[in-house]
Design a protein around this motif. Sequence first.
Motif, mmCIF file in Angstrom:
data_model
loop_
_atom_site.group_PDB
_atom_site.id
_atom_site.type_symbol
_atom_site.label_atom_id
_atom_site.label_comp_id
_atom_site.label_asym_id
_atom_site.label_seq_id
_atom_site.Cartn_x
_atom_site.Cartn_y
_atom_site.Cartn_z
ATOM 1 N N ARG A 253 -7.134 -15.121 -0.998
ATOM 2 C CA ARG A 253 -8.198 -14.323 -0.373
ATOM 3 C C ARG A 253 -8.547 -13.085 -1.184
ATOM 4 N N GLY A 254 -7.876 -12.880 -2.312
ATOM 5 C CA GLY A 254 -8.165 -11.739 -3.167
ATOM 6 C C GLY A 254 -7.638 -10.418 -2.629
ATOM 7 N N LEU A 255 -6.651 -10.479 -1.722
ATOM 8 C CA LEU A 255 -6.112 -9.258 -1.133
ATOM 9 C C LEU A 255 -4.919 -8.720 -1.907
ATOM 10 N N GLU B 220 0.835 -1.205 0.000
ATOM 11 C CA GLU B 220 0.000 0.000 0.000
ATOM 12 C C GLU B 220 0.873 1.259 0.000
ATOM 13 N N GLU B 221 1.953 1.225 0.752
ATOM 14 C CA GLU B 221 2.792 2.419 0.850
ATOM 15 C C GLU B 221 3.727 2.604 -0.339
ATOM 16 N N LEU C 167 -6.690 -3.816 4.950
ATOM 17 C CA LEU C 167 -5.592 -3.157 5.641
ATOM 18 C C LEU C 167 -6.113 -2.056 6.564
ATOM 19 N N THR C 168 -7.113 -1.333 6.139
ATOM 20 C CA THR C 168 -7.718 -0.292 6.981
ATOM 21 C C THR C 168 -8.299 -0.908 8.251
ATOM 22 N N GLU C 169 -8.958 -2.042 8.113
ATOM 23 C CA GLU C 169 -9.507 -2.737 9.287
ATOM 24 C C GLU C 169 -8.376 -3.235 10.185
ATOM 25 N N GLY D 57 -9.715 -4.748 -2.334
ATOM 26 C CA GLY D 57 -10.110 -5.511 -1.145
ATOM 27 C C GLY D 57 -8.988 -5.569 -0.125
ATOM 28 N N GLY D 58 -7.762 -5.669 -0.599
ATOM 29 C CA GLY D 58 -6.607 -5.655 0.292
ATOM 30 C C GLY D 58 -6.467 -4.329 1.008
#
Length: 148
Positions: free
Chosen positions: A83-85, A52-53, A110-112, A105-106
């Motif tokens: 898992r489609g992340l 993400e970063e 990640l936010t969660e 979805g990942g």
Amino acid sequence: MDTPEGRPPERLRMLPSRLTNQAALTANRIVDQALAKGGVRRYHYALLATLEEFGPASQAGLGRRTGIDRSDMVATVNELAERGLVNREPDPADRRRNIITITSGGRRHLTELDRLLADAQDEFLSPLPAADRLHLIDLLTRLVGEHP
């Protein structure tokens, strides 16, 4: 940390290295429990956060950036892809290597996980007031930076 036999000797209780290790064991337990609520382990979180970063990367590059061993990296990518992340696709410039990309979805997951980890950090640091928390983070950052 007391044992069933009682407290360890004073010279052990006052060693900064031992205290740091005891704190790390507690922190790891709390973090592992929090991540388990999100259905992941630390390697999963590290990989998603890195993607993400910093954006898409090869498995080898991700391993170097996160410190995840090559064999663990393969398993971690496989689990996240199932898992489609994350997506794993051959690198157009070198078909022998794969490029890993975080999916939408990942990012949502990640936010969660970030929320779960923030709660875990609060639990771990609960004995400390806010100013002491910041001071501890500063001290640990300096120690880690000095001894990479």
